[in-house]
Write a protein that holds these residues in place. Structure first.
Motif, PDB file in Angstrom:
ATOM      1  N   ASN A 153      16.717  12.554  52.593  1.00 13.62           N
ATOM      2  CA  ASN A 153      17.834  12.379  52.865  1.00 13.62           C
ATOM      3  C   ASN A 153      18.515  11.431  53.619  1.00 13.62           C
ATOM      4  N   TYR A 154      17.753  10.337  54.318  1.00 10.31           N
ATOM      5  CA  TYR A 154      18.112   9.142  54.845  1.00 10.31           C
ATOM      6  C   TYR A 154      18.447   7.901  53.731  1.00 10.31           C
ATOM      7  N   ILE A 155      19.845   7.463  53.842  1.00 10.69           N
ATOM      8  CA  ILE A 155      20.288   6.022  53.276  1.00 10.69           C
ATOM      9  C   ILE A 155      20.472   5.632  54.202  1.00 10.69           C
ATOM     10  N   PHE A 156      20.602   4.010  54.345  1.00 10.32           N
ATOM     11  CA  PHE A 156      20.665   3.130  55.109  1.00 10.32           C
ATOM     12  C   PHE A 156      21.990   2.410  54.416  1.00 10.32           C
ATOM     13  N   ILE A 157      23.776   1.891  55.255  1.00  8.66           N
ATOM     14  CA  ILE A 157      24.075   1.580  54.536  1.00  8.66           C
ATOM     15  C   ILE A 157      24.866   0.333  55.553  1.00  8.66           C
ATOM     16  N   SER A 158      25.014  -0.367  54.767  1.00  3.87           N
ATOM     17  CA  SER A 158      26.455  -1.819  55.458  1.00  3.87           C
ATOM     18  C   SER A 158      27.496  -1.135  55.086  1.00  3.87           C
ATOM     19  N   ILE A 159      27.980  -0.453  56.139  1.00  2.34           N
ATOM     20  CA  ILE A 159      29.005  -0.131  55.919  1.00  2.34           C
ATOM     21  C   ILE A 159      30.751  -1.613  55.050  1.00  2.34           C
ATOM     22  N   LEU A 160      31.171  -0.988  54.301  1.00  4.81           N
ATOM     23  CA  LEU A 160      32.251  -2.739  54.250  1.00  4.81           C
ATOM     24  C   LEU A 160      33.893  -2.039  54.646  1.00  4.81           C
ATOM     25  N   VAL A 161      34.254  -1.392  55.405  1.00  6.36           N
ATOM     26  CA  VAL A 161      35.608  -1.209  54.926  1.00  6.36           C
ATOM     27  C   VAL A 161      35.820  -2.157  56.623  1.00  6.36           C
ATOM     28  N   ASP A 162      37.257  -1.131  57.245  1.00  8.78           N
ATOM     29  CA  ASP A 162      37.390  -1.774  58.775  1.00  8.78           C
ATOM     30  C   ASP A 162      37.335  -0.634  59.145  1.00  8.78           C
ATOM     31  N   SER A 163      37.250   0.081  60.128  1.00  3.78           N
ATOM     32  CA  SER A 163      37.356   1.801  60.647  1.00  3.78           C
ATOM     33  C   SER A 163      36.633   1.516  62.156  1.00  3.78           C
ATOM     34  N   ASN A 164      36.931   2.908  62.881  1.00  5.21           N
ATOM     35  CA  ASN A 164      36.574   2.983  64.132  1.00  5.21           C
ATOM     36  C   ASN A 164      35.404   3.540  63.778  1.00  5.21           C
ATOM     37  N   PHE A 165      34.632   3.528  63.217  1.00  9.53           N
ATOM     38  CA  PHE A 165      33.200   4.428  62.540  1.00  9.53           C
ATOM     39  C   PHE A 165      32.391   3.966  64.154  1.00  9.53           C
ATOM     40  N   LYS A 166      32.049   3.954  65.016  1.00  7.93           N
ATOM     41  CA  LYS A 166      31.792   3.302  66.779  1.00  7.93           C
ATOM     42  C   LYS A 166      30.030   3.675  66.364  1.00  7.93           C
ATOM     43  N   ASN A 167      29.791   4.382  65.566  1.00  2.00           N
ATOM     44  CA  ASN A 167      28.302   4.638  65.397  1.00  2.00           C
ATOM     45  C   ASN A 167      27.846   2.953  64.554  1.00  2.00           C
ATOM     46  N   VAL A 195      35.771  11.198  58.634  1.00  2.00           N
ATOM     47  CA  VAL A 195      36.004  10.014  58.102  1.00  2.00           C
ATOM     48  C   VAL A 195      36.084   9.440  56.915  1.00  2.00           C
ATOM     49  N   GLU A 196      36.551   8.660  56.011  1.00  2.00           N
ATOM     50  CA  GLU A 196      35.789   8.048  55.005  1.00  2.00           C
ATOM     51  C   GLU A 196      35.671   6.648  54.721  1.00  2.00           C
ATOM     52  N   LEU A 197      34.823   6.222  54.214  1.00  2.00           N
ATOM     53  CA  LEU A 197      33.688   4.887  54.035  1.00  2.00           C
ATOM     54  C   LEU A 197      33.787   4.160  53.132  1.00  2.00           C
ATOM     55  N   LYS A 198      33.825   3.466  52.723  1.00  7.59           N
ATOM     56  CA  LYS A 198      32.684   2.514  51.302  1.00  7.59           C
ATOM     57  C   LYS A 198      31.473   2.071  52.149  1.00  7.59           C
ATOM     58  N   GLY A 199      30.847   1.753  51.888  1.00  2.33           N
ATOM     59  CA  GLY A 199      29.522   0.870  52.220  1.00  2.33           C
ATOM     60  C   GLY A 199      28.528   0.580  50.975  1.00  2.33           C
ATOM     61  N   ARG A 200      27.819  -0.598  51.244  1.00  4.57           N
ATOM     62  CA  ARG A 200      26.988  -1.077  50.311  1.00  4.57           C
ATOM     63  C   ARG A 200      25.363  -0.292  50.468  1.00  4.57           C
ATOM     64  N   VAL A 201      24.827   0.365  49.671  1.00  3.74           N
ATOM     65  CA  VAL A 201      23.699   1.330  50.260  1.00  3.74           C
ATOM     66  C   VAL A 201      22.132  -0.196  50.280  1.00  3.74           C
ATOM     67  N   VAL A 202      21.846  -0.116  51.514  1.00  3.53           N
ATOM     68  CA  VAL A 202      21.301  -0.955  51.737  1.00  3.53           C
ATOM     69  C   VAL A 202      19.300  -0.719  51.468  1.00  3.53           C
ATOM     70  N   GLU A 203      19.242   0.469  51.911  1.00  2.00           N
ATOM     71  CA  GLU A 203      17.615   1.091  51.706  1.00  2.00           C
ATOM     72  C   GLU A 203      17.205   2.743  52.013  1.00  2.00           C
ATOM     73  N   ILE A 204      17.140   3.113  50.964  1.00  2.00           N
ATOM     74  CA  ILE A 204      16.762   4.650  51.010  1.00  2.00           C
ATOM     75  C   ILE A 204      15.416   5.056  51.086  1.00  2.00           C
ATOM     76  N   ALA A 205      15.452   5.207  52.444  1.00  2.00           N
ATOM     77  CA  ALA A 205      14.182   6.027  53.344  1.00  2.00           C
ATOM     78  C   ALA A 205      13.628   6.662  53.133  1.00  2.00           C
ATOM     79  N   SER A 206      14.347   7.474  53.030  1.00  2.00           N
ATOM     80  CA  SER A 206      12.892   8.993  52.368  1.00  2.00           C
ATOM     81  C   SER A 206      14.192  10.074  51.454  1.00  2.00           C
TER      82      SER A 206
END
Length: 119
Positions: A34-48, A21-32
């Protein structure tokens, strides 16, 4: 190490383009690297997506983090299912400010290579 049935399930799931699924989000944290934390900005059924920000993992050797900053709005493609504790959804395509840094084909190939590495 992942057992063979789980690896087979992951391979089947991540091989199917319909699971992404394509998503749009704001980068909240760059943890390492390979890992980034993202706040999803679009409606989706991204269940996680249960929190204000959710961790995603990049399965690529590219250096994305010289291009990414906290606060950036990104467009990305992911698959929502996770297969074990500590497993985070993958990012298999990444666009920042209209520039594609990771194509779906490259990202999906990197993810499937990662899955095969458990054999």
């Amino acid at each position: 190490i992942i057992n063979e049935p789980a690896q087979k399930q992951m391979r089947k799931y991540y091989s199917d383009d319909e699971n992404y699924v394509e998503l749009k989000g704001r980068v909240v944290e760059i943890a390492s690297s390979n890992y980034i934390f993202i706040s999803i900005l679009v409606d989706s059924n991204f269940k996680n997506y249960d929190n204000d920000a959710y961790p995603f993992e990049l399965y690529s050797d590219k250096d994305f983090f010289s291009y990414l900053c906290v606060g950036d709005i990104i467009t990305f493609i992911s698959a929502p299912d996770c297969f074990f504790d500590g497993h985070t959804p993958p990012i298999v395509s990444l666009e920042v400010n209209g520039i594609t840094y990771l194509t779906f084909e490259e990202g999906k190939a990197g993810l499937l290579e990662w899955v095969e590495g458990f054999a």
